[in-house]
Design an enzyme around this catalytic site. Structure first.
Site, PDB file in Angstrom:
ATOM      1  CE1 TYR A  18      -3.501  -2.607   5.788  1.00 23.98           C
ATOM      2  CE2 TYR A  18      -3.272  -0.184   5.074  1.00 23.98           C
ATOM      3  CZ  TYR A  18      -3.310  -1.405   4.624  1.00 23.98           C
ATOM      4  OH  TYR A  18      -3.305  -1.866   3.460  1.00 23.98           O
ATOM      5  CE  LYS A  34       0.285  -4.540   2.935  1.00 24.46           C
ATOM      6  NZ  LYS A  34      -0.245  -6.011   2.411  1.00 24.46           N
ATOM      7  CB  THR A  77      -0.994  -0.197   1.165  1.00 25.46           C
ATOM      8  OG1 THR A  77      -1.570   1.212   1.243  1.00 25.46           O
ATOM      9  CG2 THR A  77      -0.234  -0.218   2.510  1.00 25.46           C
ATOM     10  CG  ASP A  78      -1.331   4.933  -1.038  1.00 24.34           C
ATOM     11  OD1 ASP A  78      -1.748   4.378   0.026  1.00 24.34           O
ATOM     12  OD2 ASP A  78      -1.708   5.910  -1.643  1.00 24.34           O
ATOM     13  CD  GLU A  79      -3.520   3.606   4.566  1.00 24.45           C
ATOM     14  OE1 GLU A  79      -2.979   3.605   5.648  1.00 24.45           O
ATOM     15  OE2 GLU A  79      -4.508   3.627   3.988  1.00 24.45           O
TER      16      GLU A  79
HETATM   17  P1  NAD Z   1      -9.783  -7.020   2.160  1.00 25.99           P
HETATM   18  O1  NAD Z   1      -9.660  -6.954   3.627  1.00 25.99           O
HETATM   19  O2  NAD Z   1     -10.982  -6.799   1.182  1.00 25.99           O
HETATM   20  O3  NAD Z   1      -9.340  -8.616   1.878  1.00 25.99           O
HETATM   21  C1  NAD Z   1      -8.424  -9.410   2.750  1.00 25.99           C
HETATM   22  C2  NAD Z   1      -8.557 -10.989   2.288  1.00 25.99           C
HETATM   23  O4  NAD Z   1      -7.586 -11.432   3.197  1.00 25.99           O
HETATM   24  C3  NAD Z   1      -9.929 -11.446   2.953  1.00 25.99           C
HETATM   25  O5  NAD Z   1     -10.520 -12.441   1.986  1.00 25.99           O
HETATM   26  C4  NAD Z   1      -9.494 -12.271   4.091  1.00 25.99           C
HETATM   27  O6  NAD Z   1     -10.405 -13.224   4.517  1.00 25.99           O
HETATM   28  C5  NAD Z   1      -8.190 -12.641   3.945  1.00 25.99           C
HETATM   29  N1  NAD Z   1      -7.224 -12.925   5.242  1.00 25.99           N
HETATM   30  C6  NAD Z   1      -7.211 -12.225   6.128  1.00 25.99           C
HETATM   31  N2  NAD Z   1      -6.441 -12.590   7.099  1.00 25.99           N
HETATM   32  C7  NAD Z   1      -5.905 -13.758   6.575  1.00 25.99           C
HETATM   33  C8  NAD Z   1      -5.278 -14.882   7.044  1.00 25.99           C
HETATM   34  N3  NAD Z   1      -4.632 -14.767   8.404  1.00 25.99           N
HETATM   35  N4  NAD Z   1      -5.100 -15.863   6.404  1.00 25.99           N
HETATM   36  C9  NAD Z   1      -5.547 -16.240   5.023  1.00 25.99           C
HETATM   37  N5  NAD Z   1      -6.326 -15.104   4.685  1.00 25.99           N
HETATM   38  C10 NAD Z   1      -6.594 -13.913   5.377  1.00 25.99           C
HETATM   39  O7  NAD Z   1      -8.419  -6.511   1.681  1.00 25.99           O
HETATM   40  P2  NAD Z   1      -8.145  -5.622   0.230  1.00 25.99           P
HETATM   41  O8  NAD Z   1      -8.628  -4.244   0.314  1.00 25.99           O
HETATM   42  O9  NAD Z   1      -8.730  -6.495  -0.862  1.00 25.99           O
HETATM   43  O10 NAD Z   1      -6.736  -5.549   0.115  1.00 25.99           O
HETATM   44  C11 NAD Z   1      -5.758  -6.733  -0.230  1.00 25.99           C
HETATM   45  C12 NAD Z   1      -4.474  -6.341  -0.384  1.00 25.99           C
HETATM   46  O11 NAD Z   1      -4.211  -5.031  -1.081  1.00 25.99           O
HETATM   47  C13 NAD Z   1      -3.862  -5.894   1.173  1.00 25.99           C
HETATM   48  O12 NAD Z   1      -2.807  -6.533   1.276  1.00 25.99           O
HETATM   49  C14 NAD Z   1      -3.920  -4.557   1.326  1.00 25.99           C
HETATM   50  O13 NAD Z   1      -3.052  -4.128   2.266  1.00 25.99           O
HETATM   51  C15 NAD Z   1      -3.501  -4.091  -0.146  1.00 25.99           C
HETATM   52  N6  NAD Z   1      -4.154  -2.776  -0.668  1.00 25.99           N
HETATM   53  C16 NAD Z   1      -5.409  -2.439  -0.443  1.00 25.99           C
HETATM   54  C17 NAD Z   1      -5.898  -1.203  -1.082  1.00 25.99           C
HETATM   55  C18 NAD Z   1      -7.134  -0.833  -0.803  1.00 25.99           C
HETATM   56  O14 NAD Z   1      -7.507   0.125  -1.321  1.00 25.99           O
HETATM   57  N7  NAD Z   1      -8.099  -1.499  -0.444  1.00 25.99           N
HETATM   58  C19 NAD Z   1      -4.764  -0.302  -1.622  1.00 25.99           C
HETATM   59  C20 NAD Z   1      -3.464  -0.703  -1.700  1.00 25.99           C
HETATM   60  C21 NAD Z   1      -3.147  -2.019  -1.300  1.00 25.99           C
HETATM   61  O1  DAU Z   2      -4.219   4.082   0.453  1.00 26.25           O
HETATM   62  C1  DAU Z   2      -4.395   2.506   0.396  1.00 26.25           C
HETATM   63  C2  DAU Z   2      -5.141   2.363   1.670  1.00 26.25           C
HETATM   64  O2  DAU Z   2      -6.636   2.718   1.333  1.00 26.25           O
HETATM   65  C3  DAU Z   2      -5.188   0.650   1.668  1.00 26.25           C
HETATM   66  O3  DAU Z   2      -4.033   0.141   2.102  1.00 26.25           O
HETATM   67  C4  DAU Z   2      -6.131   0.282   2.785  1.00 26.25           C
HETATM   68  O4  DAU Z   2      -6.091  -1.237   2.798  1.00 26.25           O
HETATM   69  C5  DAU Z   2      -7.745   0.817   2.383  1.00 26.25           C
HETATM   70  O5  DAU Z   2      -8.505   0.522   3.530  1.00 26.25           O
HETATM   71  C6  DAU Z   2      -7.525   2.277   2.181  1.00 26.25           C
HETATM   72  O6  DAU Z   2      -7.413   2.977   3.500  1.00 26.25           O
HETATM   73  P1  DAU Z   2      -8.108   4.365   3.900  1.00 26.25           P
HETATM   74  O7  DAU Z   2      -7.936   4.485   5.236  1.00 26.25           O
HETATM   75  O8  DAU Z   2      -7.589   5.454   2.953  1.00 26.25           O
HETATM   76  O9  DAU Z   2      -9.455   4.044   3.461  1.00 26.25           O
HETATM   77  P2  DAU Z   2     -11.033   4.088   4.110  1.00 26.25           P
HETATM   78  O10 DAU Z   2     -12.032   3.920   3.145  1.00 26.25           O
HETATM   79  O11 DAU Z   2     -10.971   3.567   5.508  1.00 26.25           O
HETATM   80  O12 DAU Z   2     -10.983   5.823   4.114  1.00 26.25           O
HETATM   81  C7  DAU Z   2     -10.942   6.720   3.109  1.00 26.25           C
HETATM   82  C8  DAU Z   2     -10.871   8.065   3.693  1.00 26.25           C
HETATM   83  O13 DAU Z   2     -12.210   8.394   4.191  1.00 26.25           O
HETATM   84  C9  DAU Z   2      -9.999   8.133   4.987  1.00 26.25           C
HETATM   85  O14 DAU Z   2      -9.365   9.745   4.816  1.00 26.25           O
HETATM   86  C10 DAU Z   2     -10.589   8.178   6.152  1.00 26.25           C
HETATM   87  C11 DAU Z   2     -12.260   8.502   5.835  1.00 26.25           C
HETATM   88  N1  DAU Z   2     -13.424   8.078   6.260  1.00 26.25           N
HETATM   89  C12 DAU Z   2     -13.424   6.636   6.267  1.00 26.25           C
HETATM   90  C13 DAU Z   2     -14.485   6.162   6.541  1.00 26.25           C
HETATM   91  C14 DAU Z   2     -14.657   4.463   6.927  1.00 26.25           C
HETATM   92  C15 DAU Z   2     -14.343   8.985   6.761  1.00 26.25           C
HETATM   93  O15 DAU Z   2     -14.361   9.951   6.535  1.00 26.25           O
HETATM   94  N2  DAU Z   2     -15.662   8.239   7.260  1.00 26.25           N
HETATM   95  C16 DAU Z   2     -15.461   6.796   7.149  1.00 26.25           C
HETATM   96  O16 DAU Z   2     -16.749   6.378   7.780  1.00 26.25           O
END
Ligand code: NAD
Ligand code: DAU
Length: 351
Positions: A157, A161, A131-133
């Protein structure tokens, strides 16, 4: 012929990656390993679950013996590792779970890959999805995260990562393992769990509930269509040199409040409501602890080296996303009621 382990394939991004690989590469065997936590949902993969080149295994990456056993049985050629605890707010209330899955789970996979491949990384690959975080937070200016930006994670988190990224690099440096990492910005699209900002807001508008906006809504995120992320993973998996890192992003920055106002307008139009109806649901709530102000990705390296660019304008992607949620109310209701977990409980007891 390649056998690829995709971890976390029942989650949001993982399901798009699994679908893409199963459909695009019929000569690959795709094994989806997922613990099916609250975020894992096999309904996400209904359209590919009968495919001859697809198999699901239920299991936990934290269980080192189970992971080694799986590697021994399956003899994987490659790993695309997405399994993680992914929600920042949950990491603030339960950091240890993030250390276990995101750090220990990643190290378990690296160890099993190392044991199985025995130092011969020809045609082998460990792809870690990050992730970019990990880069921390940007100010309000125009600066962007590049692959050279120092790590500065703030939430449990992002710290977990960042730690997993360091372990992957350590296995490349120390053991010569073929490893690649990508760091992506915020994804949006179908099958996104409704604890995250966009699907939560869609769900709450449908239910006529408050839309919680943290702080003043001025935090900025860089949004990318999830299928563009899956395509980037495909390109990097096949073309990147070992040891490389690529940033992936949408060049698409929005303050949370502007994004949600735009979403409200789309929802009003699609639901046949007067413009301004959904905006009334916006409710400012206590800010997230340690809330990163701004993320923005510079994806020039990925464009120059491998030719990847985002395909979809945000306005079009948001319309598609809303259309998907409105057409898949059953999915949303199952997810919010927890029904999806009991439904599959009996079918996948591979352990
Ligand atoms: P998600 O939470 O939707 O899915 C995570 C999956 O991992 C789920 O299916 C869960 O059951 C599985 N999992 C969790 N713990 C586990 C374990 N101990 N063993 C096996 N499986 C397990 O997550 P996502 O949003 O699809 O993110 C996927 C990946 O991409 C993550 O590594 C996250 O850090 C990265 N990522 C997410 C975003 C985003 O915007 N969502 C952006 C950049 C990177
Ligand atoms: O940048 C990549 C990341 O993006 C991934 O690595 C994470 O897995 C993914 O969850 C996401 O993280 P964020 O914290 O940016 O996503 P989230 O949707 O939780 O929040 C987006 C923005 O909105 C953040 O600034 C927090 C804000 N927010 C979020 C929620 C859930 C609100 O204002 N209200 C809310 O209820």
């Amino acid at each position: 012929m390649k056998k690829i382990l995709i971890t976390g394939g029942a989650g949001f991004i993982g399901s798009h990656v699994v679908r893409r690989f199963v459909n695009t590469y019929p000569n690959y065997q795709i094994v989806n390993l997922d613990k099916l936590t609250y975020a894992g949902n096999l309904e996400n993969l209904r359209d590919v679950e009968q495919s001859a080149n697809y198999k699901f295994v239920k299991g936990d990456i934290v269980d080192a013996a189970f992971i080694q056993d799986l590697f021994d049985k399956e003899n994987f050629d490659a790993v695309i590792h997405l399994a993680a605890e992914s929600h920042v707010d949950r990491s603030i209330t339960n950091p240890t779970e993030f250390v276990m899955t995101n750090v220990v789970g990643t190290v378990n996979l690296l160890n099993s890959a190392r044991t199985t491949w025995k130092g011969d990384y020809d045609r082998k690959r460990f792809y870690h999805v990050s992730t970019d975080e990990v880069y921390g937070a940007l100010g309000e200016g125009t600066e962007m995260f590049t692959e050279e930006t120092s790590y500065d994670p703030h939430s449990p988190y992002s710290a977990s990562k960042a730690s997993s990224d360091h372990f992957v690099r350590a296995y490349f440096d120390t053991y010569g393992m073929d490893c690649v990492i990508s760091n992506c910005s915020n994804n949006y699209g179908s099958h996104h769990f409704p604890e995250k900002l966009i699907p939560l807001s869609i769900h709450n508008i449908q239910q006529n509930k408050a839309i919680p906006i943290y702080g003043k809504g001025e935090n900025i995120r860089d949004w990318l269509w999830v299928e563009d992320h899956a395509r980037a993973i495909d390109v990097i998996f096949h073309k990147a040199k070992s040891g490389e890192t690529y940033n992936i992003g949408g060049h698409n920055e929005w303050t949370n409040i502007d994004l949600i106002r735009t979403l409200c307008k789309v929802m009003d139009r699609k639901l046949g409501k007067a413009e301004g109806t959904s905006e009334k649901l916006i409710t400012y709530v206590t800010d997230r602890a340690g809330h990163d102000l701004r993320y923005a990705i510079d994806a020039t390296k990925l464009k120059n080296d491998l030719g990847w660019e985002p395909s979809l304008q945000f306005e079009e992607g948001l319309e598609k996303t809303v259309d998907w949620y409105l057409a898949n109310e059953k999915w949303l209701n199952n997810v919010t009621s927890g029904n999806y977990q009991s439904y599959y409980e009996d079918q996948y007891q591979n352990r």
